[in-house]
Scaffold this motif. Structure first.
Motif, PDB file in Angstrom:
ATOM      1  N   HIS A 213     101.054 -14.302  99.247  1.00 62.11           N
ATOM      2  CA  HIS A 213     102.333 -15.424  99.248  1.00 62.11           C
ATOM      3  C   HIS A 213     102.649 -16.092  97.703  1.00 62.11           C
ATOM      4  O   HIS A 213     103.883 -16.235  97.454  1.00 62.11           O
ATOM      5  N   ARG A 214     101.682 -16.355  97.278  1.00 63.23           N
ATOM      6  CA  ARG A 214     101.713 -16.797  95.879  1.00 63.23           C
ATOM      7  C   ARG A 214     102.540 -15.982  94.857  1.00 63.23           C
ATOM      8  O   ARG A 214     103.395 -16.292  94.049  1.00 63.23           O
ATOM      9  N   VAL A 215     101.985 -14.828  95.175  1.00 63.26           N
ATOM     10  CA  VAL A 215     102.443 -13.633  94.363  1.00 63.26           C
ATOM     11  C   VAL A 215     103.930 -13.318  94.497  1.00 63.26           C
ATOM     12  O   VAL A 215     104.822 -13.314  93.571  1.00 63.26           O
ATOM     13  N   PHE A 437     108.967  -0.872  97.666  1.00 64.03           N
ATOM     14  CA  PHE A 437     109.035  -1.317  96.458  1.00 64.03           C
ATOM     15  C   PHE A 437     108.542  -2.557  96.059  1.00 64.03           C
ATOM     16  O   PHE A 437     107.796  -2.940  95.291  1.00 64.03           O
ATOM     17  N   SER A 438     109.067  -3.493  97.154  1.00 71.63           N
ATOM     18  CA  SER A 438     108.341  -4.980  97.069  1.00 71.63           C
ATOM     19  C   SER A 438     106.868  -5.227  97.519  1.00 71.63           C
ATOM     20  O   SER A 438     106.313  -5.902  96.723  1.00 71.63           O
ATOM     21  N   GLY A 439     106.601  -4.327  98.454  1.00 71.59           N
ATOM     22  CA  GLY A 439     104.880  -4.149  98.570  1.00 71.59           C
ATOM     23  C   GLY A 439     104.103  -3.683  97.512  1.00 71.59           C
ATOM     24  O   GLY A 439     103.031  -4.368  97.424  1.00 71.59           O
ATOM     25  N   LEU A 440     104.678  -2.597  97.010  1.00 71.45           N
ATOM     26  CA  LEU A 440     104.044  -2.277  95.700  1.00 71.45           C
ATOM     27  C   LEU A 440     104.022  -3.200  94.662  1.00 71.45           C
ATOM     28  O   LEU A 440     102.852  -3.382  93.923  1.00 71.45           O
ATOM     29  N   GLY A 445     101.099  -6.947  91.592  1.00 68.41           N
ATOM     30  CA  GLY A 445     101.123  -8.403  90.821  1.00 68.41           C
ATOM     31  C   GLY A 445      99.604  -9.089  91.221  1.00 68.41           C
ATOM     32  O   GLY A 445      99.385 -10.024  90.514  1.00 68.41           O
ATOM     33  N   MET A 446      99.092  -8.777  92.402  1.00 68.76           N
ATOM     34  CA  MET A 446      98.079  -9.207  92.724  1.00 68.76           C
ATOM     35  C   MET A 446      96.689  -9.087  92.009  1.00 68.76           C
ATOM     36  O   MET A 446      95.729  -9.650  91.862  1.00 68.76           O
ATOM     37  N   PRO A 450     101.977  -9.622  85.268  1.00 74.05           N
ATOM     38  CA  PRO A 450     102.905  -9.012  84.182  1.00 74.05           C
ATOM     39  C   PRO A 450     103.347  -7.430  84.905  1.00 74.05           C
ATOM     40  O   PRO A 450     104.648  -7.386  84.656  1.00 74.05           O
ATOM     41  N   LEU A 451     102.608  -6.907  85.053  1.00 74.72           N
ATOM     42  CA  LEU A 451     102.959  -5.464  85.551  1.00 74.72           C
ATOM     43  C   LEU A 451     103.704  -5.425  86.889  1.00 74.72           C
ATOM     44  O   LEU A 451     104.621  -4.631  87.139  1.00 74.72           O
TER      45      LEU A 451
END
Length: 751
Positions: A213-215, A437-440, A445-446, A450-451
């Motif tokens: 959630h924070r990511v 895409f968003s899940g990846l 991100g976790m 930056p990536l």
């Protein structure tokens, strides 16, 4: 097939026990007695009665065994009814302030102004009592927002235990009871003891969810971030109200909430996605694994688990290629889940899960095959196959699930989106890519934020497209039908039509249509004529109609003038009651009010009005007293999208064709209302005592309040020499109908 019938009769036993309220001993006798006679008849030497214990035809099991399943379902329901003792938390409701030690049993549920905590009680101490008592039971606590609580926190709460609250449109108490929660504590004092008292596996899953959630919030801006929280993590409380309303109006709320409908559609999307790479059964296995992982990611709540199980069964049924096998599995799964929680049949989430999966099981292959045959007439097989798969995954499977969830949504919420198929056609094709895409991006991100930001651009674009498309379609006029909560008979009729349509094929139509055409045309013409006649009669028949309702001690009034104008006076406690009553007495094609008048602004007359006036918007609104400065008063102000007009003593409203409504005996608490037309006169006290009312006219009628505790009927008869109509004598949810042509009067009432 035997599994289907046994499961169906077990579920029927649960419903029958809830409606009949027979004791445990009765249903134990039904189940045990049926089992005994089944064995007894099976051992009889003759054949006259042995058929009752033998396998029969379509059922493929002894008919007597169905009574065993029926009694077992009813017995399971009765045994599940709560009976609280000193060892139960609910036993101490209303007993003053207590000190409760409990552990947070689920992830906190943040809202705009509060946080809801679900806790499992350990011990309780009342004032002056030592030592604490060991108690069991679940509790819902309402706390201020942003306090930083987590799953597994062990807390001490000081406050008063009560049953969960209820409102006029929703029973929060029944909703929580179906989840095993019977106790509630509002804004207690909280003291933290320790963390990590929960299940280690669930603690790790909750930490993963909060980290994700924070990511999401770090990668995506609002409102895309709240949308992705709902899609990926099941956190569906951060969207602005206007966008949530747009999702509801377009029939696409399944995208942002982890529900049965959402899981059913996701099952089809997962199967289609992996089916392009793997073989049929490998694709199904991987899709089921993905659904399990997704279920754990979104918290693994009871509603999500039920939806995942049913959707997984639909995948298996489709691969088997037999609707009957799918139905067996579906009903068996429903029976098993209801065995562990007999209150599930009344849970809206369970109903949506069951209905959506049923739609996929019985309709998905049928629709896909029908579409493929039509496409193959115009395109080669190499093109028809991928095109059919694309349309089936994004449109046909959605239609199949939506067709069967429509009766459930109509029954509970009274809203039907007319644009849902079109909205889903434009939105659903993007959802599988959006999740990928968003899940990846979130997963990367976790690990390295930056990536993750670099990979978030496609997900953001698809989320932005979804929000803009939903907002644009939802802003269009006439995109939904708001008719008030439906009746059970309508829901059963809708399901009957859906299931009977399975028997209709092109060959059947070709052979039967010539014989059906005249009869069908006659039935349709009769139905259309009936609808038009009801519209004409309800729109204005030259007579004045006054309908008084009796709802829990309140008497809202509906006036229909000779010209067809509709005026509502006051409200009631429950919007479902008032909306249903207005729906029966107003024209079916004109769901609006010419005027709304509030002449008694007590809390009981206000609660139903915000929701009711949204469904039946008035053109004008008159207030005989100021609205209270509380939540109910504020909700009513917001629901009235027009300027309100103060009503003062002596003000007269012209309702057309000589019908007048005059305010009498006004004070800060409200006004009495006098309705006049030709020789007809009727007075509505509006909370006034008899001595406050004006002197009666010759032949005047007076309608007493439905609640006569303050002023008994004999007092009205003594102080007011007029024809008294006793609203308190009406049955609950009853009505009194007065019809007059100005000189004569006809009176009817509900039985």
């Amino acid at each position: 097939m035997p599994l289907l019938w046994l499961s169906l009769f077990f579920l029927s036993g649960i419903l029958l026990a809830a409606w009949t309220h027979f004791p445990v001993s009765f249903w134990a006798g039904v189940a045990g007695g049926s089992l005994f006679f089944w064995q007894l008849l099976h051992r009889l030497p003759g054949r006259r009665l042995r058929w009752l214990s033998s396998v029969k035809g379509t059922l493929k099991l002894p008919p007597f065994l169905l009574l065993v399943a029926l009694g077992a379902g009813a017995l399971r329901y009765q045994l599940s009814r709560p009976a609280f003792g000193p060892g139960d938390l609910a036993y101490y409701h209303g007993g003053g302030e207590v000190e409760l030690t409990a552990t947070v049993s689920q992830s906190p549920e943040p809202r705009d102004t509060v946080t809801l905590l679900r806790l499992e009680a350990e011990s309780l101490q009342q004032a002056g009592q030592t030592p604490p008592l060991k108690v069991r039971g679940a509790l819902l606590a309402m706390l201020p927002p942003d306090q930083g609580w987590h799953y597994g926190d062990r807390l001490i709460l000081r406050g008063t235990l009560t049953p969960p609250p209820e409102s006029e449109t929703f029973s929060f108490r029944n909703f929580l009871a179906r989840q095993g929660i019977f106790s509630y504590m509002a804004y207690p004092q909280v003291q933290w003891i320790e963390s990590g008292a929960g299940n280690p596996l669930m603690t790790a899953i909750d930490a993963l969810r909060q980290r994700a959630h924070r990511v999401v919030e770090a990668l995506f801006p609002p409102p895309e971030a709240p949308l992705l929280d709902g899609i990926l993590l099941g956190l569906d409380k951060g969207l602005p109200p206007s966008i949530e309303e747009a999702f509801r109006r377009t029939g696409t709320s399944h995208i942002i909430a982890i529900s049965g409908f959402n899981m059913a559609v996701l099952a089809g999307l997962f199967a289609g996605l992996f089916g392009r790479v793997f073989s049929r059964w490998w694709a199904t296995l991987i899709a089921l694994t993905a659904m399990v992982l997704y279920t754990l990611l979104v918290g693994g709540g009871a509603a999500v688990v039920r939806a995942a199980i049913m959707s997984g069964l639909s995948l298996i049924a489709v691969q088997i290629g037999r609707r009957s096998s799918g139905l067996n599995s579906l009903l068996f799964a429903a029976g098993v889940m209801c065995f562990f929680n007999p209150d599930l049949p009344w849970d809206v989430s369970f109903q949506l899960s069951f209905a959506a999966t049923l739609g996929l099981v019985v309709y998905a292959a049928r629709l896909e095959g029908f579409f493929r045959r039509r496409v193959e007439r115009w395109f080669p097989v190499a093109v028809a196959g991928p095109l059919t798969a694309l349309v089936a995954e994004n449109v046909l499977f959605t239609l199949a699930a939506q067709a069967f969830t429509l009766p459930v949504l109509f029954y509970h919420f009274g809203r039907i989106s007319l644009i849902a198929p079109l909205a889903n056609f434009f939105i659903l094709p993007a959802q599988s890519s959006l999740m990928i895409f968003s899940g990846l991006a979130v997963l990367v991100g976790m690990v390295f934020l930056p990536l993750g930001r670099l990979l978030a651009a496609p997900g953001w674009a698809l989320a932005s497209y979804t929000l803009h498309m939903v907002s644009w379609l939802g802003a269009s006029p006439g995109v939904e039908l708001v008719a008030g909560p439906g009746r059970l008979s309508w829901v059963l009729a809708m399901f009957a039509i859906l299931l009977l349509s399975l028997k209709i094929s092109p060959a059947w139509l070709k052979s039967h249509l010539p014989r059906l055409a005249p009869a069908t045309g006659l039935v349709l013409a009769a139905g259309l004529a009936g609808l038009l006649w009801r519209q004409v009669l309800a729109s204005g028949d030259g007579a004045l109609h006054v309908i008084a309702f009796q709802f829990e001690g309140k008497t809202p009034l509906l006036i229909r003038t000779p010209a067809g104008r509709a005026v509502l006076i006051n409200g009631s406690e429950r919007a479902s009651q008032l909306s249903a009553a207005l729906g029966r007495w107003l024209p079916p094609l004109n769901r609006s009010l010419d005027a709304f008048i509030l002449n008694e602004p007590s809390s009981g007359t206000l609660k139903a009005l915000p929701e009711t006036l949204k469904r039946f918007p008035p053109q004008r609104a008159f207030l005989a007293a100021a609205l209270p400065e509380n939540a109910t008063g504020r909700n009513l102000r917001e629901s009235l999208q027009i300027e309100t007009i103060p009503l003062q003593n002596g003000d007269t409203l012209d309702l057309g064709q000589g019908v007048r409504l005059q305010a009498r005996a006004c004070n800060p608490q409200g006004c009495a209302l006098l309705l006049e037309w030709d020789r007809f006169a009727m007075l509505f006290p509006g909370g006034k005592a008899p001595e406050e009312l004006p002197d009666p006219q010759t032949g005047m009628l007076l309608l007493t309040p439905a609640d006569l505790k303050t002023t008994p009927l004999d007092t009205w008869k003594t102080h007011f020499q007029a024809t008294i109509l006793d609203a308190a004598s009406l049955p609950p949810d009853g009505w009194l109908h007065l019809q007059t042509d100005g000189t004569r009067l006809w009176v009817s009432r509900s039985p």
